[in-house]
Design an enzyme around this catalytic site. Structure first.
Site, PDB file in Angstrom:
ATOM      1  N   GLN A  49     -38.022 -23.371  95.037  1.00 23.20           N
ATOM      2  CA  GLN A  49     -38.768 -22.512  94.124  1.00 23.20           C
ATOM      3  C   GLN A  49     -38.023 -22.201  92.828  1.00 23.20           C
ATOM      4  O   GLN A  49     -38.611 -21.670  91.905  1.00 23.20           O
ATOM      5  CB  GLN A  49     -39.146 -21.213  94.842  1.00 23.20           C
ATOM      6  CG  GLN A  49     -40.186 -21.451  95.924  1.00 23.20           C
ATOM      7  CD  GLN A  49     -40.447 -20.199  96.734  1.00 23.20           C
ATOM      8  OE1 GLN A  49     -39.820 -19.980  97.753  1.00 23.20           O
ATOM      9  NE2 GLN A  49     -41.371 -19.365  96.287  1.00 23.20           N
ATOM     10  N   HIS A 106     -36.515 -23.970 104.405  1.00 20.64           N
ATOM     11  CA  HIS A 106     -37.444 -23.042 103.755  1.00 20.64           C
ATOM     12  C   HIS A 106     -38.702 -23.825 103.361  1.00 20.64           C
ATOM     13  O   HIS A 106     -38.834 -24.279 102.228  1.00 20.64           O
ATOM     14  CB  HIS A 106     -36.768 -22.411 102.528  1.00 20.64           C
ATOM     15  CG  HIS A 106     -37.519 -21.283 101.910  1.00 20.64           C
ATOM     16  ND1 HIS A 106     -36.974 -20.035 101.717  1.00 20.64           N
ATOM     17  CD2 HIS A 106     -38.774 -21.198 101.427  1.00 20.64           C
ATOM     18  CE1 HIS A 106     -37.873 -19.236 101.151  1.00 20.64           C
ATOM     19  NE2 HIS A 106     -38.971 -19.922 100.955  1.00 20.64           N
ATOM     20  N   ASN A 151     -36.908 -20.254 107.466  1.00 17.94           N
ATOM     21  CA  ASN A 151     -37.583 -19.198 106.754  1.00 17.94           C
ATOM     22  C   ASN A 151     -39.088 -19.301 107.009  1.00 17.94           C
ATOM     23  O   ASN A 151     -39.697 -20.339 106.745  1.00 17.94           O
ATOM     24  CB  ASN A 151     -37.352 -19.314 105.246  1.00 17.94           C
ATOM     25  CG  ASN A 151     -38.243 -18.352 104.473  1.00 17.94           C
ATOM     26  OD1 ASN A 151     -38.004 -17.142 104.475  1.00 17.94           O
ATOM     27  ND2 ASN A 151     -39.305 -18.876 103.866  1.00 17.94           N
ATOM     28  N   GLU A 152     -39.680 -18.247 107.534  1.00 18.35           N
ATOM     29  CA  GLU A 152     -41.127 -18.137 107.720  1.00 18.35           C
ATOM     30  C   GLU A 152     -41.783 -19.369 108.332  1.00 18.35           C
ATOM     31  O   GLU A 152     -42.760 -19.895 107.793  1.00 18.35           O
ATOM     32  CB  GLU A 152     -41.818 -17.815 106.376  1.00 18.35           C
ATOM     33  CG  GLU A 152     -41.376 -16.497 105.785  1.00 18.35           C
ATOM     34  CD  GLU A 152     -42.159 -16.113 104.528  1.00 18.35           C
ATOM     35  OE1 GLU A 152     -42.911 -16.944 103.991  1.00 18.35           O
ATOM     36  OE2 GLU A 152     -42.010 -14.959 104.089  1.00 18.35           O
ATOM     37  N   TYR A 294     -43.677  -7.509 103.173  1.00 18.96           N
ATOM     38  CA  TYR A 294     -44.222  -7.158 101.857  1.00 18.96           C
ATOM     39  C   TYR A 294     -45.350  -6.146 101.914  1.00 18.96           C
ATOM     40  O   TYR A 294     -45.546  -5.394 100.980  1.00 18.96           O
ATOM     41  CB  TYR A 294     -44.802  -8.407 101.171  1.00 18.96           C
ATOM     42  CG  TYR A 294     -43.780  -9.409 100.752  1.00 18.96           C
ATOM     43  CD1 TYR A 294     -43.324 -10.386 101.631  1.00 18.96           C
ATOM     44  CD2 TYR A 294     -43.260  -9.383  99.463  1.00 18.96           C
ATOM     45  CE1 TYR A 294     -42.374 -11.312 101.236  1.00 18.96           C
ATOM     46  CE2 TYR A 294     -42.303 -10.315  99.060  1.00 18.96           C
ATOM     47  CZ  TYR A 294     -41.875 -11.272  99.947  1.00 18.96           C
ATOM     48  OH  TYR A 294     -40.930 -12.187  99.558  1.00 18.96           O
ATOM     49  N   GLU A 365     -36.599 -10.442 103.012  1.00 17.77           N
ATOM     50  CA  GLU A 365     -37.401 -10.450 101.787  1.00 17.77           C
ATOM     51  C   GLU A 365     -38.246  -9.192 101.736  1.00 17.77           C
ATOM     52  O   GLU A 365     -38.783  -8.750 102.765  1.00 17.77           O
ATOM     53  CB  GLU A 365     -38.364 -11.657 101.726  1.00 17.77           C
ATOM     54  CG  GLU A 365     -37.685 -12.988 101.522  1.00 17.77           C
ATOM     55  CD  GLU A 365     -38.696 -14.147 101.397  1.00 17.77           C
ATOM     56  OE1 GLU A 365     -39.879 -13.889 101.094  1.00 17.77           O
ATOM     57  OE2 GLU A 365     -38.282 -15.294 101.614  1.00 17.77           O
ATOM     58  N   TRP A 411     -36.920  -9.983  97.215  1.00 16.43           N
ATOM     59  CA  TRP A 411     -37.510 -11.217  96.702  1.00 16.43           C
ATOM     60  C   TRP A 411     -38.158 -10.871  95.368  1.00 16.43           C
ATOM     61  O   TRP A 411     -39.075 -10.067  95.362  1.00 16.43           O
ATOM     62  CB  TRP A 411     -38.544 -11.764  97.678  1.00 16.43           C
ATOM     63  CG  TRP A 411     -39.116 -13.061  97.206  1.00 16.43           C
ATOM     64  CD1 TRP A 411     -40.231 -13.251  96.443  1.00 16.43           C
ATOM     65  CD2 TRP A 411     -38.572 -14.363  97.448  1.00 16.43           C
ATOM     66  NE1 TRP A 411     -40.408 -14.577  96.182  1.00 16.43           N
ATOM     67  CE2 TRP A 411     -39.407 -15.283  96.788  1.00 16.43           C
ATOM     68  CE3 TRP A 411     -37.450 -14.841  98.142  1.00 16.43           C
ATOM     69  CZ2 TRP A 411     -39.166 -16.652  96.807  1.00 16.43           C
ATOM     70  CZ3 TRP A 411     -37.219 -16.208  98.158  1.00 16.43           C
ATOM     71  CH2 TRP A 411     -38.075 -17.092  97.501  1.00 16.43           C
ATOM     72  N   GLU A 418     -44.223 -20.102  92.885  1.00 15.86           N
ATOM     73  CA  GLU A 418     -44.658 -19.342  94.059  1.00 15.86           C
ATOM     74  C   GLU A 418     -45.698 -20.143  94.855  1.00 15.86           C
ATOM     75  O   GLU A 418     -46.827 -19.709  95.060  1.00 15.86           O
ATOM     76  CB  GLU A 418     -45.177 -17.966  93.622  1.00 15.86           C
ATOM     77  CG  GLU A 418     -45.229 -16.909  94.724  1.00 15.86           C
ATOM     78  CD  GLU A 418     -43.950 -16.752  95.544  1.00 15.86           C
ATOM     79  OE1 GLU A 418     -42.872 -16.653  94.958  1.00 15.86           O
ATOM     80  OE2 GLU A 418     -44.044 -16.742  96.775  1.00 15.86           O
ATOM     81  N   TRP A 419     -45.309 -21.349  95.302  1.00 13.18           N
ATOM     82  CA  TRP A 419     -46.129 -22.202  96.157  1.00 13.18           C
ATOM     83  C   TRP A 419     -47.539 -22.360  95.605  1.00 13.18           C
ATOM     84  O   TRP A 419     -47.693 -22.772  94.474  1.00 13.18           O
ATOM     85  CB  TRP A 419     -46.109 -21.675  97.604  1.00 13.18           C
ATOM     86  CG  TRP A 419     -44.706 -21.443  98.078  1.00 13.18           C
ATOM     87  CD1 TRP A 419     -44.108 -20.236  98.300  1.00 13.18           C
ATOM     88  CD2 TRP A 419     -43.666 -22.423  98.331  1.00 13.18           C
ATOM     89  NE1 TRP A 419     -42.802 -20.413  98.691  1.00 13.18           N
ATOM     90  CE2 TRP A 419     -42.504 -21.729  98.729  1.00 13.18           C
ATOM     91  CE3 TRP A 419     -43.620 -23.820  98.286  1.00 13.18           C
ATOM     92  CZ2 TRP A 419     -41.309 -22.386  99.052  1.00 13.18           C
ATOM     93  CZ3 TRP A 419     -42.428 -24.471  98.618  1.00 13.18           C
ATOM     94  CH2 TRP A 419     -41.310 -23.758  98.998  1.00 13.18           C
ATOM     95  N   PHE A 427     -42.417 -12.679  90.907  1.00 15.48           N
ATOM     96  CA  PHE A 427     -41.725 -11.806  91.858  1.00 15.48           C
ATOM     97  C   PHE A 427     -40.303 -11.461  91.388  1.00 15.48           C
ATOM     98  O   PHE A 427     -39.583 -10.743  92.070  1.00 15.48           O
ATOM     99  CB  PHE A 427     -41.608 -12.496  93.223  1.00 15.48           C
ATOM    100  CG  PHE A 427     -42.778 -12.270  94.157  1.00 15.48           C
ATOM    101  CD1 PHE A 427     -42.861 -11.104  94.910  1.00 15.48           C
ATOM    102  CD2 PHE A 427     -43.775 -13.228  94.306  1.00 15.48           C
ATOM    103  CE1 PHE A 427     -43.911 -10.900  95.789  1.00 15.48           C
ATOM    104  CE2 PHE A 427     -44.835 -13.028  95.193  1.00 15.48           C
ATOM    105  CZ  PHE A 427     -44.896 -11.855  95.930  1.00 15.48           C
TER     106      PHE A 427
END
Ligand SMILES: *[C@@H]1O[C@H](CO)[C@@H](O)[C@H](O)[C@H]1NC(C)=O
Ligand SMILES: *[C@@H]1O[C@H](CO)[C@@H](O)[C@H](O)[C@H]1NC(C)=O
Length: 462
Positions: A49, A106, A151-152, A294, A365, A411, A418-419, A427
């Site tokens: 990113q 990630h 990550n996630e 978040y 994050e 974050w 951002e994808w 962010f």
């Protein structure tokens, strides 16, 4: 991220409401002294990113390079240019007094493995991931004490194999419109391979490196909090189901050696079984659980009650919404489904503390989604400051109940790619001009610095 799928034969409900934002201000201020002196503060980024240079230094293509429409690429040996790059980065961080907290995966993975055996759908990935992790521990572990395997993974599995909105864009009806895939099976197979890849890497770390390098290894999960839409038993059950399908799906196996009972009840034999050998590997456990938190939404039952069918969470059979009776659950942000609900931080940390016997946690994050706009407007990010202040106050509050949280990372350091939102959502604490790559501190940088130095924080004028 958006959770847009349908569930069972739910009733479609169409209402038009004028939504009012519930505005509240947090009167709580937060001070560095409310956190232990050993507590780690930082910011988070991810290579894909922020780094750019997708083919520089002999890097091979990843599935996100392909997904974002770039041709070419080939497979190679351990890439010494990559090792040099991260050696330099780690050394520079240490020189600046910053402890690196390294994530091995990630979202993206070499496209070569996607083409060769279908990446996460094949058990072959476990050995390859273990090999990759071993190379990283060996090269960087003398200076890195914190390792995150994934990550996630709950996001890339859900979006890659259930809704099909992320690469490899596989899914089936009614969950999405993809050219290939099986939303009723593949998410569970992919997760099985992710969990066992984590265990493979963790076992290598334990056996070959941990004693010497004295680090910790854990996993990071995307963790929205869900509040029951009503106090009915079915809505409270819906919350438990949503949390199991979102979070415990990945963490239960790594703590208890099996998938959550809430999921087995719904999925039965479609949820894979861990072999005896796999169970032995899972005993390596987790040194910490990373929480990317978040926002909070309401959750409504769709299994026993009629509900709108457009936003359920896969086979959890729930409906998620940020709005009730025309009032939002918290201040809105630049992302439709991200609201400012600081009490959700307390609830999320409490859930992890209680379900996993207070395993050490890091908030890996937490941050505020800002719409892009003129630089002068974006730099004046008072909403981000209010967000960080209120979430940190909530975090310090829950830590006073004994929750073992060891660090907090905002974050993100920089505005980034951002994808699926591309460059439209910012962010960063630092503004990035995406044409010149010039970086300019936003107001929140000054706030974070003051906070960390223990100075009284001035509430900026709006
Ligand atoms: C919510 O928005 C209001 C109005 O802009 C603001 O005063 C308040 O500080 C915000 N609250 C948080 C926690 O961001
Ligand atoms: C799939 O496509 C059909 C027809 O265009 C559409 O009605 C439906 O909403 C789509 N489903 C999803 C989950 O996107």
């Amino acid at each position: 991220m958006r959770r847009a799928t349908s569930c069972g034969s739910a009733l479609a409900l169409c209402t038009i409401t004028i939504l009012l934002s519930l505005s509240y201000s947090s009167s709580e201020t937060v001070h560095r002294s409310q956190f232990p002196s050993s507590f780690l503060f930082g910011t988070a980024t991810s290579y894909y990113q922020v780094e750019g240079a997708y083919l520089a230094g002999h890097k091979s293509l990843s599935n996100w390079d392909i997904f974002t429409h770039i041709p070419g690429g080939r497979y190679g040996e351990v890439n010494s240019a990559g090792i040099d790059y991260y050696n330099n980065l780690i050394d520079a961080l240490l020189l600046a007094g910053i402890k690196p907290f390294v994530t091995l995966n990630h979202y993206d993975i070499p496209q070569e493995l996607e083409d060769r055996y279908g990446s996460w759908l094949s058990s072959e990935i476990q050995q390859d991931f273990g090999y990759f992790a071993d190379v990283c521990f060996e090269a960087f572990g003398d200076r890195v004490q914190y390792w995150t395997t994934f990550n996630e993974p709950n996001v890339f599995v859900y979006d890659g194999y259930l809704s099909g909105t992320y690469p490899p864009a596989r899914c089936s009806q009614p969950f999405g419109n993809c050219s290939a895939g099986d939303s009723a099976l593949e998410p569970y197979i992919a997760t099985h391979n992710v969990v066992l890849s984590h265990a493979t890497a963790a076992e290598i770390y334990r056996n070959k490196y941990q004693e010497k390098q004295r680090g910790m290894i854990g996993i990071v999960i995307s963790a929205h909090w869900y509040e029951p839409y009503s106090e009915t038993p079915v809505d409270r059950l819906a919350r438990e189901r949503a949390m199991a399908f979102q979070f415990a799906w990945f963490v239960d196996p790594l703590v208890y050696g099996d998938y959550p009972p809430e999921m087995r009840q719904v999925l039965g034999s479609r949820l894979p079984i861990f072999s005896a050998e796999a169970r032995r590997k899972l005993e390596t456990k987790l040194d910490f659980i990373g929480i990317n938190h978040y926002t909070t939404q309401y959750v409504k039952d769709c299994m026993f009650s009629p509900c709108p069918n457009s936003l359920s969470y896969g086979e959890a059979c729930v409906y998620l919404t940020g709005e009730k009776d025309g009032v939002y659950i918290g201040n809105q942000t630049a992302l439709d489904d991200f609201f400012v609900v600081p009490r959700g931080m307390e609830a999320m940390v409490t859930y992890v503390k209680e379900r996993y016997n207070n395993t050490p946690m890091f908030i890996t994050e937490n941050g505020y989604a800002q719409a892009t706009g003129p630089e002068s407007v974006v730099l004046h990010d008072t909403s981000r400051i209010a967000y960080l202040e209120s979430y940190l106050a909530a975090l310090s509050k829950v830590m006073r109940t004994g929750a073992d949280v060891r660090g907090y990372f905002t974050w993100s350091l920089l505005d980034n790619f951002e994808w699926l939102h591309g460059y439209l959502v910012r962010f960063g604490l630092y503004y990035v001009d995406f044409t010149t790559l010039q970086r300019t501190p936003k107001m929140s940088v000054k706030w974070y610095k003051n906070f960390l130095s223990g100075e009284e924080t001035q509430k900026p004028s709006m």
